[in-house]
Write a protein that holds these residues in place. Structure first.
Motif, PDB file in Angstrom:
ATOM      1  N   PRO A  45       0.822  -1.219   0.000  1.00  0.00           N
ATOM      2  CA  PRO A  45       0.000   0.000   0.000  1.00  0.00           C
ATOM      3  C   PRO A  45       0.854   1.267   0.000  1.00  0.00           C
ATOM      4  CG  PRO A  45      -0.908  -1.609   1.515  1.00  0.00           C
ATOM      5  CD  PRO A  45       0.420  -2.147   1.073  1.00  0.00           C
ATOM      6  N   PHE A  46       1.956   1.249   0.758  1.00  0.00           N
ATOM      7  CA  PHE A  46       2.857   2.397   0.794  1.00  0.00           C
ATOM      8  C   PHE A  46       3.460   2.642  -0.585  1.00  0.00           C
ATOM      9  CE2 PHE A  46       7.266   3.937   1.334  1.00  0.00           C
ATOM     10  CZ  PHE A  46       7.026   5.141   1.976  1.00  0.00           C
ATOM     11  N   VAL A  47       3.965   1.587  -1.228  1.00  0.00           N
ATOM     12  CA  VAL A  47       4.609   1.724  -2.539  1.00  0.00           C
ATOM     13  C   VAL A  47       3.600   2.207  -3.580  1.00  0.00           C
ATOM     14  CG1 VAL A  47       5.594   0.393  -4.447  1.00  0.00           C
ATOM     15  CG2 VAL A  47       6.463   0.073  -2.140  1.00  0.00           C
ATOM     16  N   MET A  48       2.423   1.606  -3.576  1.00  0.00           N
ATOM     17  CA  MET A  48       1.425   1.966  -4.583  1.00  0.00           C
ATOM     18  C   MET A  48       0.953   3.403  -4.421  1.00  0.00           C
ATOM     19  SD  MET A  48       0.993  -0.532  -6.674  1.00  0.00           S
ATOM     20  CE  MET A  48       1.364  -2.297  -6.810  1.00  0.00           C
ATOM     21  N   GLY A  49       0.926   3.889  -3.181  1.00  0.00           N
ATOM     22  CA  GLY A  49       0.508   5.266  -2.953  1.00  0.00           C
ATOM     23  C   GLY A  49       1.603   6.287  -3.165  1.00  0.00           C
ATOM     24  N   LEU A  50       2.855   5.823  -3.190  1.00  0.00           N
ATOM     25  CA  LEU A  50       3.992   6.740  -3.266  1.00  0.00           C
ATOM     26  C   LEU A  50       4.568   6.889  -4.661  1.00  0.00           C
ATOM     27  CD1 LEU A  50       6.314   8.391  -1.867  1.00  0.00           C
ATOM     28  CD2 LEU A  50       7.521   6.193  -1.627  1.00  0.00           C
ATOM     29  N   CYS A  51       4.736   5.778  -5.356  1.00  0.00           N
ATOM     30  CA  CYS A  51       5.595   5.760  -6.542  1.00  0.00           C
ATOM     31  C   CYS A  51       4.870   6.214  -7.808  1.00  0.00           C
ATOM     32  CB  CYS A  51       6.165   4.357  -6.758  1.00  0.00           C
ATOM     33  SG  CYS A  51       7.286   3.840  -5.442  1.00  0.00           S
ATOM     34  N   ASP A  52       5.629   6.873  -8.676  1.00  0.00           N
ATOM     35  CA  ASP A  52       5.134   7.237  -9.998  1.00  0.00           C
ATOM     36  C   ASP A  52       5.253   6.067 -10.970  1.00  0.00           C
ATOM     37  OD1 ASP A  52       4.819  10.089  -9.299  1.00  0.00           O
ATOM     38  OD2 ASP A  52       7.016  10.082  -9.223  1.00  0.00           O
ATOM     39  N   TYR A  53       6.229   5.178 -10.705  1.00  0.00           N
ATOM     40  CA  TYR A  53       6.556   4.104 -11.644  1.00  0.00           C
ATOM     41  C   TYR A  53       7.168   2.959 -10.855  1.00  0.00           C
ATOM     42  CZ  TYR A  53       7.752   2.506 -16.402  1.00  0.00           C
ATOM     43  OH  TYR A  53       7.811   1.832 -17.593  1.00  0.00           O
ATOM     44  N   LEU A  54       6.899   1.730 -11.283  1.00  0.00           N
ATOM     45  CA  LEU A  54       7.390   0.561 -10.572  1.00  0.00           C
ATOM     46  C   LEU A  54       8.153  -0.374 -11.504  1.00  0.00           C
ATOM     47  CD1 LEU A  54       4.219  -0.280  -8.444  1.00  0.00           C
ATOM     48  CD2 LEU A  54       6.348   0.714  -7.605  1.00  0.00           C
ATOM     49  N   ILE A  55       9.211  -0.984 -10.960  1.00  0.00           N
ATOM     50  CA  ILE A  55      10.002  -2.002 -11.643  1.00  0.00           C
ATOM     51  C   ILE A  55       9.910  -3.256 -10.785  1.00  0.00           C
ATOM     52  CG2 ILE A  55      12.316  -2.647 -12.443  1.00  0.00           C
ATOM     53  CD1 ILE A  55      12.672   0.652 -12.092  1.00  0.00           C
ATOM     54  N   VAL A  56       9.580  -4.385 -11.401  1.00  0.00           N
ATOM     55  CA  VAL A  56       9.341  -5.615 -10.646  1.00  0.00           C
ATOM     56  C   VAL A  56      10.398  -6.651 -11.012  1.00  0.00           C
ATOM     57  CG1 VAL A  56       7.653  -7.354  -9.973  1.00  0.00           C
ATOM     58  CG2 VAL A  56       6.877  -5.109 -10.781  1.00  0.00           C
ATOM     59  N   LEU A  57      11.080  -7.190  -9.990  1.00  0.00           N
ATOM     60  CA  LEU A  57      12.041  -8.268 -10.157  1.00  0.00           C
ATOM     61  C   LEU A  57      11.480  -9.570  -9.590  1.00  0.00           C
ATOM     62  CD1 LEU A  57      15.472  -6.704  -9.033  1.00  0.00           C
ATOM     63  CD2 LEU A  57      14.594  -6.916 -11.364  1.00  0.00           C
ATOM     64  N   ASN A  58      11.886 -10.679 -10.203  1.00  0.00           N
ATOM     65  CA  ASN A  58      11.571 -11.996  -9.667  1.00  0.00           C
ATOM     66  C   ASN A  58      12.694 -12.944 -10.059  1.00  0.00           C
ATOM     67  OD1 ASN A  58      10.000 -13.879  -8.252  1.00  0.00           O
ATOM     68  ND2 ASN A  58       9.032 -14.606 -10.140  1.00  0.00           N
ATOM     69  N   PHE A  59      13.331 -13.548  -9.066  1.00  0.00           N
ATOM     70  CA  PHE A  59      14.484 -14.426  -9.295  1.00  0.00           C
ATOM     71  C   PHE A  59      15.541 -13.756 -10.175  1.00  0.00           C
ATOM     72  CE2 PHE A  59      11.042 -17.533  -8.436  1.00  0.00           C
ATOM     73  CZ  PHE A  59      11.578 -18.105  -7.295  1.00  0.00           C
ATOM     74  N   GLY A  60      15.767 -12.463  -9.925  1.00  0.00           N
ATOM     75  CA  GLY A  60      16.810 -11.737 -10.626  1.00  0.00           C
ATOM     76  C   GLY A  60      16.414 -11.168 -11.967  1.00  0.00           C
ATOM     77  N   HIS A  61      15.247 -11.551 -12.479  1.00  0.00           N
ATOM     78  CA  HIS A  61      14.790 -11.059 -13.779  1.00  0.00           C
ATOM     79  C   HIS A  61      13.819  -9.890 -13.596  1.00  0.00           C
ATOM     80  CE1 HIS A  61      16.309 -14.571 -16.053  1.00  0.00           C
ATOM     81  NE2 HIS A  61      15.967 -15.260 -14.985  1.00  0.00           N
ATOM     82  N   LYS A  62      13.895  -8.908 -14.475  1.00  0.00           N
ATOM     83  CA  LYS A  62      12.852  -7.889 -14.517  1.00  0.00           C
ATOM     84  C   LYS A  62      11.657  -8.478 -15.256  1.00  0.00           C
ATOM     85  CE  LYS A  62      12.623  -4.548 -17.494  1.00  0.00           C
ATOM     86  NZ  LYS A  62      12.931  -3.346 -18.302  1.00  0.00           N
ATOM     87  N   ILE A  63      10.520  -8.582 -14.578  1.00  0.00           N
ATOM     88  CA  ILE A  63       9.350  -9.211 -15.193  1.00  0.00           C
ATOM     89  C   ILE A  63       8.285  -8.203 -15.603  1.00  0.00           C
ATOM     90  CG2 ILE A  63       9.712 -11.405 -14.012  1.00  0.00           C
ATOM     91  CD1 ILE A  63       7.414 -10.616 -12.093  1.00  0.00           C
ATOM     92  N   ALA A  64       8.370  -6.972 -15.090  1.00  0.00           N
ATOM     93  CA  ALA A  64       7.364  -5.970 -15.442  1.00  0.00           C
ATOM     94  C   ALA A  64       7.860  -4.598 -15.029  1.00  0.00           C
ATOM     95  CB  ALA A  64       6.027  -6.262 -14.759  1.00  0.00           C
ATOM     96  N   GLU A  65       7.345  -3.568 -15.670  1.00  0.00           N
ATOM     97  CA  GLU A  65       7.527  -2.186 -15.234  1.00  0.00           C
ATOM     98  C   GLU A  65       6.369  -1.367 -15.754  1.00  0.00           C
ATOM     99  OE1 GLU A  65      10.879  -0.014 -16.916  1.00  0.00           O
ATOM    100  OE2 GLU A  65      11.155  -1.599 -18.400  1.00  0.00           O
ATOM    101  N   GLY A  66       6.017  -0.332 -15.008  1.00  0.00           N
ATOM    102  CA  GLY A  66       4.907   0.502 -15.413  1.00  0.00           C
ATOM    103  C   GLY A  66       4.357   1.288 -14.242  1.00  0.00           C
ATOM    104  N   THR A  67       3.238   1.932 -14.448  1.00  0.00           N
ATOM    105  CA  THR A  67       2.597   2.698 -13.396  1.00  0.00           C
ATOM    106  C   THR A  67       2.025   1.751 -12.342  1.00  0.00           C
ATOM    107  OG1 THR A  67       0.451   2.680 -14.485  1.00  0.00           O
ATOM    108  CG2 THR A  67       1.965   4.473 -15.074  1.00  0.00           C
ATOM    109  N   PRO A  68       1.779   2.243 -11.135  1.00  0.00           N
ATOM    110  CA  PRO A  68       1.178   1.370 -10.120  1.00  0.00           C
ATOM    111  C   PRO A  68      -0.115   0.702 -10.583  1.00  0.00           C
ATOM    112  CG  PRO A  68       2.035   3.327  -9.068  1.00  0.00           C
ATOM    113  CD  PRO A  68       2.180   3.550 -10.550  1.00  0.00           C
TER     114      PRO A  68
END
Length: 258
Positions: A210-233
């Protein structure tokens, strides 16, 4: 502001970060999220210079900083905080902030130690700036207290003030809301938004969604070292790969079938 170009880090055959690439735009708040073990802190340590990458490049405002030591990165405008407290516990709150100004102090330490005019003048300016930063984070009333006597939430704010003392252009925050109560978290969110609005660029790792979604303009998502997604909340909330990484494939399939 920051370009991460195909960064990879391997530990004895285990790939902690695998060819991750992204850019951070100026005067924005980007979040780096992912499940435990996704590689977030490893990537933070590479960006800040605590770890060297196995492959890839890091650029700050166009300057290649991949091989630069930590203090050189700080002088170029890169600041950070850590998951666990790195305060000088027996020093005063004010002195803790003043230590963060070291990369930008120009008077040789003997002149300061001998209390000569140039040293006194620079120390006075540093103290004024530290007092301003304590007011910014709401700790003015605690300036003379030993840092270890502060409540946990206030210690996190002090770490941010000390990082700001280095005059960063890009601030890396590693789980800044960890251990905070809801009131403290709300105050932190307002502070970081104000810093962004004043021109600072921020990259934050945080598990409080909830903190991240309310704060960030843009998100980068990692899973097992790979970037799997990026974009707005909003886009990240609906991304099937992100849902699967956090909640499991069965939940993600249920969402797709609904």
């Amino acid at each position: 502001m920051l370009t991460v170009d195909r960064i990879t880090r391997a530990f004895a055959g285990l790939i902690a970060v695998d060819a991750a690439s992204f850019t951070i735009t100026p005067q924005s708040i980007h979040g780096l999220i992912g499940p435990n073990g996704a590689g977030k802190t490893t990537l933070f340590n590479i960006i800040s210079g605590l770890l060297a990458p196995t492959a890839g490049r890091v650029r700050l405002s166009g300057t290649d900083i991949t091989a630069l030591p930590v203090h050189r990165r700080a002088a170029l405008g890169l600041g950070r905080t850590f998951q666990s407290s790195r305060l000088f516990g027996n020093m005063s709150v004010l002195d803790n902030v003043m230590t963060g100004m070291h990369p930008h102090l120009s008077v040789p330490w003997p002149l300061t130690l001998l209390r000569l005019r140039r040293g006194r003048a620079e120390e006075r300016l540093a103290k004024e700036q530290a007092e301003h930063l304590l007011a910014l984070v709401g700790l003015s009333a605690h300036a003379d207290r030993p840092a270890h006597t502060l409540a946990h939430g206030d210690q996190r704010l002090l770490e941010i003030a000390r990082a700001l003392a280095g005059a960063p252009r890009l601030l890396l925050l590693d789980e800044p809301a960890a251990g905070m109560n809801p009131h403290e978290t709300a105050n932190l969110l307002r502070l970081l938004r104000r810093l962004r609005d004043d021109g600072l660029t921020i990259l934050v790792v945080e598990h409080d969604m909830p903190f991240v979604m309310g704060l960030c303009d843009y998100l980068i998502v990692l899973n097992f070292g790979h970037k799997i997604a990026e974009g707005t909340p909003d886009a990240i909330r609906r991304d099937p790969m992100v849902i699967e990484a956090y909640l499991g494939s069965r939940f993600a399939q249920t969402r797709r079938d609904a």
